[in-house]
Design a protein around this motif. Structure first.
Motif, PDB file in Angstrom:
ATOM      1  N   ILE A  16      -4.541 -45.906 -25.114  1.00 31.78           N
ATOM      2  CA  ILE A  16      -4.262 -47.161 -24.410  1.00 31.78           C
ATOM      3  C   ILE A  16      -5.141 -47.229 -23.166  1.00 31.78           C
ATOM      4  O   ILE A  16      -5.196 -46.273 -22.386  1.00 31.78           O
ATOM      5  N   ILE A  17      -5.828 -48.340 -22.992  1.00 33.11           N
ATOM      6  CA  ILE A  17      -6.602 -48.586 -21.773  1.00 33.11           C
ATOM      7  C   ILE A  17      -6.050 -49.832 -21.106  1.00 33.11           C
ATOM      8  O   ILE A  17      -5.920 -50.886 -21.751  1.00 33.11           O
ATOM      9  N   LYS A  62     -12.480 -32.616 -27.608  1.00 33.37           N
ATOM     10  CA  LYS A  62     -11.730 -32.809 -28.855  1.00 33.37           C
ATOM     11  C   LYS A  62     -10.225 -32.763 -28.602  1.00 33.37           C
ATOM     12  O   LYS A  62      -9.454 -32.073 -29.277  1.00 33.37           O
ATOM     13  N   GLU A  63      -9.819 -33.514 -27.581  1.00 32.80           N
ATOM     14  CA  GLU A  63      -8.410 -33.589 -27.216  1.00 32.80           C
ATOM     15  C   GLU A  63      -7.564 -34.059 -28.398  1.00 32.80           C
ATOM     16  O   GLU A  63      -7.938 -34.999 -29.116  1.00 32.80           O
ATOM     17  N   GLN A  64      -6.440 -33.426 -28.602  1.00 33.85           N
ATOM     18  CA  GLN A  64      -5.515 -33.827 -29.651  1.00 33.85           C
ATOM     19  C   GLN A  64      -4.513 -34.865 -29.156  1.00 33.85           C
ATOM     20  O   GLN A  64      -3.938 -35.620 -29.950  1.00 33.85           O
ATOM     21  N   ARG A  65      -4.310 -34.897 -27.846  1.00 30.97           N
ATOM     22  CA  ARG A  65      -3.382 -35.883 -27.279  1.00 30.97           C
ATOM     23  C   ARG A  65      -4.046 -37.254 -27.209  1.00 30.97           C
ATOM     24  O   ARG A  65      -5.240 -37.352 -26.925  1.00 30.97           O
ATOM     25  N   PRO A  66      -3.300 -38.325 -27.430  1.00 30.38           N
ATOM     26  CA  PRO A  66      -3.845 -39.645 -27.110  1.00 30.38           C
ATOM     27  C   PRO A  66      -3.957 -39.789 -25.597  1.00 30.38           C
ATOM     28  O   PRO A  66      -3.315 -39.048 -24.840  1.00 30.38           O
ATOM     29  N   PHE A  67      -4.760 -40.724 -25.145  1.00 29.41           N
ATOM     30  CA  PHE A  67      -4.915 -40.910 -23.698  1.00 29.41           C
ATOM     31  C   PHE A  67      -4.419 -42.286 -23.260  1.00 29.41           C
ATOM     32  O   PHE A  67      -4.414 -43.251 -24.041  1.00 29.41           O
ATOM     33  N   PHE A  68      -3.986 -42.337 -22.009  1.00 31.93           N
ATOM     34  CA  PHE A  68      -3.736 -43.594 -21.310  1.00 31.93           C
ATOM     35  C   PHE A  68      -4.680 -43.619 -20.120  1.00 31.93           C
ATOM     36  O   PHE A  68      -4.602 -42.771 -19.235  1.00 31.93           O
ATOM     37  N   LEU A  69      -5.592 -44.584 -20.112  1.00 31.23           N
ATOM     38  CA  LEU A  69      -6.599 -44.712 -19.058  1.00 31.23           C
ATOM     39  C   LEU A  69      -6.356 -45.994 -18.280  1.00 31.23           C
ATOM     40  O   LEU A  69      -6.417 -47.086 -18.840  1.00 31.23           O
ATOM     41  N   PHE A  70      -6.083 -45.840 -16.997  1.00 32.17           N
ATOM     42  CA  PHE A  70      -5.879 -46.977 -16.095  1.00 32.17           C
ATOM     43  C   PHE A  70      -7.155 -47.131 -15.273  1.00 32.17           C
ATOM     44  O   PHE A  70      -7.483 -46.273 -14.462  1.00 32.17           O
ATOM     45  N   VAL A  71      -7.893 -48.220 -15.507  1.00 34.05           N
ATOM     46  CA  VAL A  71      -9.121 -48.503 -14.763  1.00 34.05           C
ATOM     47  C   VAL A  71      -8.818 -49.597 -13.754  1.00 34.05           C
ATOM     48  O   VAL A  71      -8.568 -50.745 -14.127  1.00 34.05           O
ATOM     49  N   SER A  72      -8.823 -49.251 -12.475  1.00 32.32           N
ATOM     50  CA  SER A  72      -8.436 -50.187 -11.419  1.00 32.32           C
ATOM     51  C   SER A  72      -9.661 -50.569 -10.594  1.00 32.32           C
ATOM     52  O   SER A  72     -10.055 -49.857  -9.660  1.00 32.32           O
ATOM     53  N   GLY A 119     -16.169 -43.013 -31.640  1.00 30.34           N
ATOM     54  CA  GLY A 119     -15.211 -43.054 -32.735  1.00 30.34           C
ATOM     55  C   GLY A 119     -13.775 -43.235 -32.287  1.00 30.34           C
ATOM     56  O   GLY A 119     -12.836 -42.874 -33.021  1.00 30.34           O
ATOM     57  N   LEU A 120     -13.575 -43.826 -31.111  1.00 29.41           N
ATOM     58  CA  LEU A 120     -12.228 -43.973 -30.547  1.00 29.41           C
ATOM     59  C   LEU A 120     -11.697 -45.401 -30.629  1.00 29.41           C
ATOM     60  O   LEU A 120     -10.513 -45.642 -30.384  1.00 29.41           O
ATOM     61  N   LYS A 121     -12.551 -46.337 -30.960  1.00 27.56           N
ATOM     62  CA  LYS A 121     -12.187 -47.749 -30.827  1.00 27.56           C
ATOM     63  C   LYS A 121     -11.060 -48.161 -31.768  1.00 27.56           C
ATOM     64  O   LYS A 121     -10.156 -48.925 -31.371  1.00 27.56           O
ATOM     65  N   ASP A 122     -11.075 -47.673 -32.994  1.00 26.04           N
ATOM     66  CA  ASP A 122     -10.109 -48.136 -33.984  1.00 26.04           C
ATOM     67  C   ASP A 122      -8.684 -47.717 -33.649  1.00 26.04           C
ATOM     68  O   ASP A 122      -7.729 -48.337 -34.148  1.00 26.04           O
ATOM     69  N   ASN A 123      -8.521 -46.688 -32.842  1.00 28.36           N
ATOM     70  CA  ASN A 123      -7.180 -46.230 -32.481  1.00 28.36           C
ATOM     71  C   ASN A 123      -6.904 -46.444 -30.997  1.00 28.36           C
ATOM     72  O   ASN A 123      -6.190 -45.674 -30.372  1.00 28.36           O
ATOM     73  N   THR A 124      -7.477 -47.500 -30.430  1.00 26.37           N
ATOM     74  CA  THR A 124      -7.269 -47.796 -29.012  1.00 26.37           C
ATOM     75  C   THR A 124      -6.755 -49.221 -28.852  1.00 26.37           C
ATOM     76  O   THR A 124      -7.257 -50.148 -29.483  1.00 26.37           O
ATOM     77  N   VAL A 125      -5.748 -49.381 -27.999  1.00 24.69           N
ATOM     78  CA  VAL A 125      -5.267 -50.697 -27.585  1.00 24.69           C
ATOM     79  C   VAL A 125      -5.798 -50.952 -26.178  1.00 24.69           C
ATOM     80  O   VAL A 125      -5.678 -50.101 -25.291  1.00 24.69           O
ATOM     81  N   ILE A 141      -5.040 -60.302 -21.469  1.00 26.56           N
ATOM     82  CA  ILE A 141      -5.589 -60.199 -22.816  1.00 26.56           C
ATOM     83  C   ILE A 141      -5.173 -58.853 -23.394  1.00 26.56           C
ATOM     84  O   ILE A 141      -5.206 -57.835 -22.694  1.00 26.56           O
ATOM     85  N   ALA A 142      -4.768 -58.853 -24.655  1.00 27.14           N
ATOM     86  CA  ALA A 142      -4.434 -57.609 -25.350  1.00 27.14           C
ATOM     87  C   ALA A 142      -5.211 -57.563 -26.661  1.00 27.14           C
ATOM     88  O   ALA A 142      -5.241 -58.540 -27.418  1.00 27.14           O
ATOM     89  N   TRP A 143      -5.830 -56.425 -26.909  1.00 25.39           N
ATOM     90  CA  TRP A 143      -6.687 -56.253 -28.087  1.00 25.39           C
ATOM     91  C   TRP A 143      -6.340 -54.940 -28.773  1.00 25.39           C
ATOM     92  O   TRP A 143      -6.131 -53.911 -28.131  1.00 25.39           O
ATOM     93  N   GLY A 144      -6.285 -54.968 -30.087  1.00 20.74           N
ATOM     94  CA  GLY A 144      -6.055 -53.755 -30.860  1.00 20.74           C
ATOM     95  C   GLY A 144      -4.597 -53.556 -31.218  1.00 20.74           C
ATOM     96  O   GLY A 144      -3.689 -54.177 -30.651  1.00 20.74           O
ATOM     97  N   GLY A 145      -4.354 -52.669 -32.170  1.00 19.84           N
ATOM     98  CA  GLY A 145      -2.991 -52.335 -32.565  1.00 19.84           C
ATOM     99  C   GLY A 145      -2.196 -53.566 -32.966  1.00 19.84           C
ATOM    100  O   GLY A 145      -2.682 -54.435 -33.687  1.00 19.84           O
ATOM    101  N   PRO A 146      -0.965 -53.683 -32.477  1.00 19.56           N
ATOM    102  CA  PRO A 146      -0.112 -54.810 -32.872  1.00 19.56           C
ATOM    103  C   PRO A 146      -0.578 -56.152 -32.316  1.00 19.56           C
ATOM    104  O   PRO A 146      -0.044 -57.193 -32.711  1.00 19.56           O
TER     105      PRO A 146
END
Length: 444
Positions: free
Chosen positions: A6-7, A177-187, A255-261, A293-298
């Motif tokens: 999630i970004i 090669k992190e196995q955890r998903p990330f949450f990135l807050f860009v302010s 290769g991260l775009k398809d699994n990122t919201v 704006i929300a993009w990706g996932g649901p």
């Protein structure tokens, strides 16, 4: 389904109508316009607090700013709070924060120009930020601090540099090669005006590229300083858009775009000194109406959503995306079921607390805007025992909010309904009960 990356990309002081998808005629935001077309565009999104620090406190806490003692700038987010980052950490996420924080300093302990200690970072695990970025940078050049409190000077436009740190985080994440998903807050700080220069600082070519703008209806024919600043303001928005494009390119390359919201929004807008003596801290849509704006996932392919939504809805949305529990004290509602068409009982009004220029409260529906303010203003006080009706706008007939109807006797039934709605929101935010007094009518 695996939890997505999630970004949340957050601008500062950006009006909704700077984006093409909201009606801007100049080619200011082609990347965000494309993301809105592919994902979900929330047509009517509003901040819950039109001041930098308080809006950020709402995002990190899921509550209204007064509930966490952050009703004004330069208040510390409570150190042991169960923040958004800590909830995501518990849900198995790697949490990262890049850019402006604005929640670590007060008059007794200021980190406005120095490194923020770990205890005051809200639980984020990766850190490349400054507490008050407007004090550590200008439009060009500045510095931030890493998680070990080391200073990092940057060269170039601030938007490019902050975005480069976000891209660097993505590369580090992929290389490890992190196995955890990330949450990135860009302010980002832009398109906020530069405080010490008292103007907006766009890229060098802004005045030429965006000279032929069309004045927004709420600004046309007014005073303020929008005439000299609007081209630079749009230039800043355009540079943000370019950098969103770079970030999305990096996601794809790694290769991260398809699994990122991806979510994009802002803390508040700007009225360019037409409603009070500065740029924000007012109840008008120039201040409250923000892009979302929300993009990706649901959110992919959901089109345009017309319901009124609030910045206070973003924290529960992020937690639902992360498959994490949404705590009962969160004040907003996840936007996921709304975008999916599964939320027939969505609230028909939004609420905002206003501070620093006044102690004010406002409620907005699709038809009306109603605002009250304290007759006596004390900046340090989050509440008032008394409010006076201050503004009423008919948003259907007067979307630019030029005609204040608060003293019109024929709108008494509207005022009664909006007053009832306002009290309900104040109770939800656990504000002390207050006396709301009517405005004087012209006949009195």
């Amino acid at each position: 389904m695996a939890s997505p990356n999630i970004i949340f990309y957050f601008s500062d002081q950006q009006r909704w109508d700077t984006l093409g998808c909201y009606g801007q005629k100049l080619p200011t935001t082609p990347v965000l316009d494309a993301l809105a077309a592919e994902g979900t565009l929330f047509q009517h999104a509003f901040t819950c607090q039109p001041v930098c620090g308080p809006a950020r406190a709402c995002l990190q806490s899921g509550m209204y700013a007064t509930e966490v003692n952050c009703h004004k700038n330069h208040r510390i987010l409570p150190e042991n709070m169960d923040t958004l980052a800590r909830r995501l950490n518990s849900a198995g996420y790697l949490t990262a924060y890049v850019g402006k924080w604005h929640l670590a300093s007060n008059d007794e302990a200021s980190y406005r120009e120095s490194a923020v200690p770990e205890a005051r970072r809200g639980g984020y695990q990766y850190w490349m930020a400054a507490d008050t970025l407007e004090m550590t940078s200008h439009g060009y050049n500045g510095y931030v601090f890493d998680g070990d409190m080391n200073r990092h000077d940057f060269v170039g436009h601030r938007v490019d540099c902050i975005n480069a740190y976000a891209i660097d985080f993505l590369h580090q994440y992929a290389e490890k090669k992190e196995q955890r998903p990330f949450f990135l807050f860009v302010s980002q700080l832009d398109p906020h005006h530069q405080n010490d220069h008292n103007r907006y600082e766009g890229p060098d070519n802004s005045k030429r590229r965006f000279a032929d703008y069309e004045a927004p209806p709420d600004l046309a024919g007014t005073g303020g300083d929008w005439r000299e600043n609007f081209p630079d303001y749009l230039g800043q928005c355009n540079l943000l858009d370019q950098n969103v494009g770079k970030l999305m390119d990096t996601l794809e390359a790694l290769g991260l775009k398809d699994n990122t919201v991806f979510l994009y929004s802002s803390d508040h807008g700007s009225h360019f000194r037409t409603r009070n003596a500065e740029y924000k801290r007012s109840c008008e849509d120039a201040c409250l109406h923000i892009p979302l704006i929300a993009w990706g996932g649901p959110f992919q392919g959901r089109g345009s959503v017309s319901e009124l939504v609030s910045l206070i809805d973003v924290p529960p949305t992020i937690l639902q995306l992360a498959h994490a529990e949404i705590p009962g004290h969160y004040r907003g509602h996840s936007l996921v079921p709304l975008a999916e068409g599964r939320c027939p009982q969505w609230p028909d009004a939004v609420y905002a607390q206003i501070s620093e220029a006044e102690t004010g409260r406002t409620v907005r529906t699709a038809e009306y805007k109603y605002a009250v303010r304290a007759p006596e203003f004390h900046m340090e006080e989050p509440f008032s025992p008394v409010y006076v009706e201050n503004k009423l706008y008919d948003l259907i007939r007067d979307p630019a909010e030029r005609i204040n109807l608060i003293d019109r006797p024929e709108y008494e039934s509207v005022r009664q309904d909006m007053r009832r709605r306002l009290r309900a929101f104040m109770a939800l935010a656990h504000e002390p009960e207050a006396d709301i007094r009517p405005a004087r009518t012209k006949e009195e």
